[in-house]
Write a protein that holds these residues in place. Structure first.
Motif, PDB file in Angstrom:
ATOM      1  N   MET A 174     -34.806  -4.051 -20.113  1.00  0.00           N
ATOM      2  CA  MET A 174     -33.654  -4.447 -20.838  1.00  0.00           C
ATOM      3  C   MET A 174     -34.048  -5.720 -21.438  1.00  0.00           C
ATOM      4  SD  MET A 174     -30.499  -4.355 -18.154  1.00  0.00           S
ATOM      5  CE  MET A 174     -29.570  -2.764 -17.760  1.00  0.00           C
ATOM      6  N   THR A 175     -33.858  -5.931 -22.724  1.00  0.00           N
ATOM      7  CA  THR A 175     -34.145  -7.236 -23.450  1.00  0.00           C
ATOM      8  C   THR A 175     -33.091  -7.852 -23.786  1.00  0.00           C
ATOM      9  OG1 THR A 175     -33.806  -6.047 -25.825  1.00  0.00           O
ATOM     10  CG2 THR A 175     -36.209  -5.900 -24.841  1.00  0.00           C
ATOM     11  N   VAL A 176     -33.099  -9.202 -23.998  1.00  0.00           N
ATOM     12  CA  VAL A 176     -32.213 -10.245 -24.190  1.00  0.00           C
ATOM     13  C   VAL A 176     -32.214 -10.994 -25.281  1.00  0.00           C
ATOM     14  CG1 VAL A 176     -30.962 -12.160 -23.140  1.00  0.00           C
ATOM     15  CG2 VAL A 176     -31.614 -10.440 -21.623  1.00  0.00           C
ATOM     16  N   GLU A 177     -31.388 -10.936 -26.392  1.00  0.00           N
ATOM     17  CA  GLU A 177     -31.597 -11.989 -27.283  1.00  0.00           C
ATOM     18  C   GLU A 177     -30.502 -13.205 -27.232  1.00  0.00           C
ATOM     19  OE1 GLU A 177     -31.311  -9.843 -30.990  1.00  0.00           O
ATOM     20  OE2 GLU A 177     -32.292  -8.163 -30.344  1.00  0.00           O
ATOM     21  N   ALA A 178     -31.023 -14.370 -27.740  1.00  0.00           N
ATOM     22  CA  ALA A 178     -30.256 -15.550 -27.706  1.00  0.00           C
ATOM     23  C   ALA A 178     -28.677 -15.282 -28.547  1.00  0.00           C
ATOM     24  CB  ALA A 178     -30.763 -16.594 -27.879  1.00  0.00           C
ATOM     25  N   SER A 179     -28.994 -14.571 -29.194  1.00  0.00           N
ATOM     26  CA  SER A 179     -27.745 -14.226 -30.549  1.00  0.00           C
ATOM     27  C   SER A 179     -26.880 -13.217 -29.845  1.00  0.00           C
ATOM     28  CB  SER A 179     -28.305 -13.574 -31.643  1.00  0.00           C
ATOM     29  OG  SER A 179     -28.861 -12.381 -31.428  1.00  0.00           O
ATOM     30  N   GLU A 180     -26.863 -12.688 -28.674  1.00  0.00           N
ATOM     31  CA  GLU A 180     -26.127 -11.575 -28.147  1.00  0.00           C
ATOM     32  C   GLU A 180     -24.710 -12.296 -27.881  1.00  0.00           C
ATOM     33  OE1 GLU A 180     -27.613  -9.967 -24.640  1.00  0.00           O
ATOM     34  OE2 GLU A 180     -29.131  -8.504 -25.812  1.00  0.00           O
ATOM     35  N   LYS A 181     -23.575 -11.958 -28.231  1.00  0.00           N
ATOM     36  CA  LYS A 181     -22.108 -12.375 -28.151  1.00  0.00           C
ATOM     37  C   LYS A 181     -21.821 -12.191 -26.815  1.00  0.00           C
ATOM     38  CE  LYS A 181     -21.221 -12.605 -32.761  1.00  0.00           C
ATOM     39  NZ  LYS A 181     -21.424 -13.887 -33.553  1.00  0.00           N
ATOM     40  N   ILE A 182     -21.029 -12.871 -26.491  1.00  0.00           N
ATOM     41  CA  ILE A 182     -20.158 -12.676 -24.989  1.00  0.00           C
ATOM     42  C   ILE A 182     -18.887 -12.378 -25.823  1.00  0.00           C
ATOM     43  CG2 ILE A 182     -19.258 -13.861 -23.300  1.00  0.00           C
ATOM     44  CD1 ILE A 182     -21.895 -15.563 -23.266  1.00  0.00           C
ATOM     45  N   ARG A 183     -18.094 -11.436 -25.141  1.00  0.00           N
ATOM     46  CA  ARG A 183     -17.097 -10.830 -25.722  1.00  0.00           C
ATOM     47  C   ARG A 183     -16.000 -10.594 -24.490  1.00  0.00           C
ATOM     48  NH1 ARG A 183     -17.095  -5.638 -24.870  1.00  0.00           N
ATOM     49  NH2 ARG A 183     -19.116  -4.520 -24.792  1.00  0.00           N
ATOM     50  N   LEU A 184     -14.791 -10.320 -24.796  1.00  0.00           N
ATOM     51  CA  LEU A 184     -14.004  -9.730 -23.824  1.00  0.00           C
ATOM     52  C   LEU A 184     -14.329  -8.206 -23.501  1.00  0.00           C
ATOM     53  CD1 LEU A 184     -10.245 -11.168 -24.493  1.00  0.00           C
ATOM     54  CD2 LEU A 184     -11.545 -11.599 -22.585  1.00  0.00           C
ATOM     55  N   ALA A 185     -14.232  -7.923 -22.352  1.00  0.00           N
ATOM     56  CA  ALA A 185     -14.520  -6.446 -21.825  1.00  0.00           C
ATOM     57  C   ALA A 185     -13.268  -5.656 -22.487  1.00  0.00           C
ATOM     58  CB  ALA A 185     -14.895  -6.414 -20.418  1.00  0.00           C
ATOM     59  N   ALA A 196      -6.370  -7.508 -17.643  1.00  0.00           N
ATOM     60  CA  ALA A 196      -5.704  -8.999 -17.735  1.00  0.00           C
ATOM     61  C   ALA A 196      -6.524  -9.903 -18.816  1.00  0.00           C
ATOM     62  CB  ALA A 196      -5.440  -9.520 -16.370  1.00  0.00           C
ATOM     63  N   ASP A 197      -7.444  -9.265 -19.165  1.00  0.00           N
ATOM     64  CA  ASP A 197      -8.363 -10.229 -20.064  1.00  0.00           C
ATOM     65  C   ASP A 197      -9.170 -11.346 -19.515  1.00  0.00           C
ATOM     66  OD1 ASP A 197      -7.975  -8.690 -22.527  1.00  0.00           O
ATOM     67  OD2 ASP A 197      -6.343  -9.978 -23.237  1.00  0.00           O
ATOM     68  N   ARG A 198      -9.520 -10.992 -18.266  1.00  0.00           N
ATOM     69  CA  ARG A 198     -10.214 -11.960 -17.447  1.00  0.00           C
ATOM     70  C   ARG A 198     -11.852 -11.733 -17.497  1.00  0.00           C
ATOM     71  NH1 ARG A 198      -6.510 -11.531 -12.203  1.00  0.00           N
ATOM     72  NH2 ARG A 198      -4.740 -12.570 -12.848  1.00  0.00           N
ATOM     73  N   VAL A 199     -12.367 -10.548 -18.006  1.00  0.00           N
ATOM     74  CA  VAL A 199     -13.771 -10.096 -18.179  1.00  0.00           C
ATOM     75  C   VAL A 199     -14.165 -10.383 -19.190  1.00  0.00           C
ATOM     76  CG1 VAL A 199     -15.351  -8.427 -17.234  1.00  0.00           C
ATOM     77  CG2 VAL A 199     -13.022  -8.465 -15.916  1.00  0.00           C
ATOM     78  N   HIS A 200     -15.231 -11.027 -19.340  1.00  0.00           N
ATOM     79  CA  HIS A 200     -16.218 -11.268 -20.660  1.00  0.00           C
ATOM     80  C   HIS A 200     -17.672 -10.727 -20.214  1.00  0.00           C
ATOM     81  CE1 HIS A 200     -13.528 -14.735 -22.017  1.00  0.00           C
ATOM     82  NE2 HIS A 200     -12.899 -14.370 -21.010  1.00  0.00           N
ATOM     83  N   VAL A 201     -18.034 -10.091 -21.064  1.00  0.00           N
ATOM     84  CA  VAL A 201     -19.513  -9.224 -20.925  1.00  0.00           C
ATOM     85  C   VAL A 201     -20.248  -9.727 -22.093  1.00  0.00           C
ATOM     86  CG1 VAL A 201     -18.444  -7.528 -19.842  1.00  0.00           C
ATOM     87  CG2 VAL A 201     -18.699  -7.308 -22.160  1.00  0.00           C
ATOM     88  N   THR A 202     -21.546  -9.640 -21.815  1.00  0.00           N
ATOM     89  CA  THR A 202     -22.688  -9.817 -22.700  1.00  0.00           C
ATOM     90  C   THR A 202     -23.742  -8.588 -22.567  1.00  0.00           C
ATOM     91  OG1 THR A 202     -24.495 -11.186 -23.830  1.00  0.00           O
ATOM     92  CG2 THR A 202     -24.151 -11.205 -21.460  1.00  0.00           C
ATOM     93  N   GLY A 203     -24.464  -8.394 -23.864  1.00  0.00           N
ATOM     94  CA  GLY A 203     -25.345  -7.176 -23.886  1.00  0.00           C
ATOM     95  C   GLY A 203     -25.085  -6.583 -25.106  1.00  0.00           C
ATOM     96  N   SER A 204     -26.178  -6.208 -25.868  1.00  0.00           N
ATOM     97  CA  SER A 204     -26.254  -5.323 -27.002  1.00  0.00           C
ATOM     98  C   SER A 204     -26.432  -4.005 -26.529  1.00  0.00           C
ATOM     99  CB  SER A 204     -27.474  -5.959 -27.960  1.00  0.00           C
ATOM    100  OG  SER A 204     -28.464  -5.822 -27.475  1.00  0.00           O
ATOM    101  N   GLY A 205     -25.730  -3.092 -26.753  1.00  0.00           N
ATOM    102  CA  GLY A 205     -25.896  -1.941 -26.254  1.00  0.00           C
ATOM    103  C   GLY A 205     -25.221  -1.881 -24.678  1.00  0.00           C
ATOM    104  N   ALA A 206     -26.159  -2.043 -23.762  1.00  0.00           N
ATOM    105  CA  ALA A 206     -25.769  -1.998 -22.267  1.00  0.00           C
ATOM    106  C   ALA A 206     -25.309  -3.392 -21.946  1.00  0.00           C
ATOM    107  CB  ALA A 206     -26.907  -1.586 -21.545  1.00  0.00           C
ATOM    108  N   VAL A 207     -24.229  -3.574 -21.014  1.00  0.00           N
ATOM    109  CA  VAL A 207     -23.871  -4.747 -20.597  1.00  0.00           C
ATOM    110  C   VAL A 207     -24.681  -5.071 -19.517  1.00  0.00           C
ATOM    111  CG1 VAL A 207     -22.077  -5.649 -19.231  1.00  0.00           C
ATOM    112  CG2 VAL A 207     -21.265  -4.173 -21.038  1.00  0.00           C
TER     113      VAL A 207
END
Length: 154
Positions: A1-12, A52-63
């Protein structure tokens, strides 16, 4: 899994629930032997938290990273932070913690609170490095926890 600093964090979204469960389980599973209990986030109702909009996720493609954030009148509770072990050491946790602060500010909440099991020394060091102050040690049901707080900058 690669991680880019630009990956957004969004609501799940509901479609993310299986990935939220998988990342949470993978991140917390190694703690079972150490603390002698299944960590609470592994038994959480992920679908309800997402709804309930409590979960935030990050990852391009896979979480690869998950936050569970519960707003209260006077603080934001960081109920869970999980990074998939395959993405460990790549700054995902640091970005997630920065997001928690930004989210607390956006909600106008003056404080972030979190807890960790007393046997999770690496978590205690991590939270101290990120400016969290130890408030108390308290038993919460079967869990022996250290509770922390932080006032977000800015």
């Amino acid at each position: 899994m690669t991680v880019e600093a630009s990956e957004k964090i969004r609501l799940a979204t509901p479609a993310d629930v299986p990935a939220v469960r998988a990342v949470t389980d993978a991140a917390y599973r190694p703690s079972i032997e150490r603390i002698g209990l299944v960590p609470a986030p592994m038994g959480a109702d992920h679908a309800a938290d997402v709804a309930a909009d409590r979960v935030h996720v990050t990852g391009s493609g896979a979480v690869i990273g998950v936050l569970v954030l519960v707003p209260h009148d006077d603080h934001l509770l960081l109920e869970s932070v999980a990074v998939h072990p395959d993405a460990a050491g790549r700054g995902v946790g640091r970005r997630l913690l920065a997001h928690v602060e930004a989210h607390a500010r956006s909600l106008g909440l003056p404080e972030i609170r979190l807890y960790t099991h007393v046997l999770m020394g690496e978590n205690q060091k991590l939270y101290a490095r990120h400016g969290y102050e130890l408030v108390e040690r308290r038993a919460d049901g079967v869990y022996d926890r250290f509770h922390y707080r932080k006032r977000p900058a800015g």
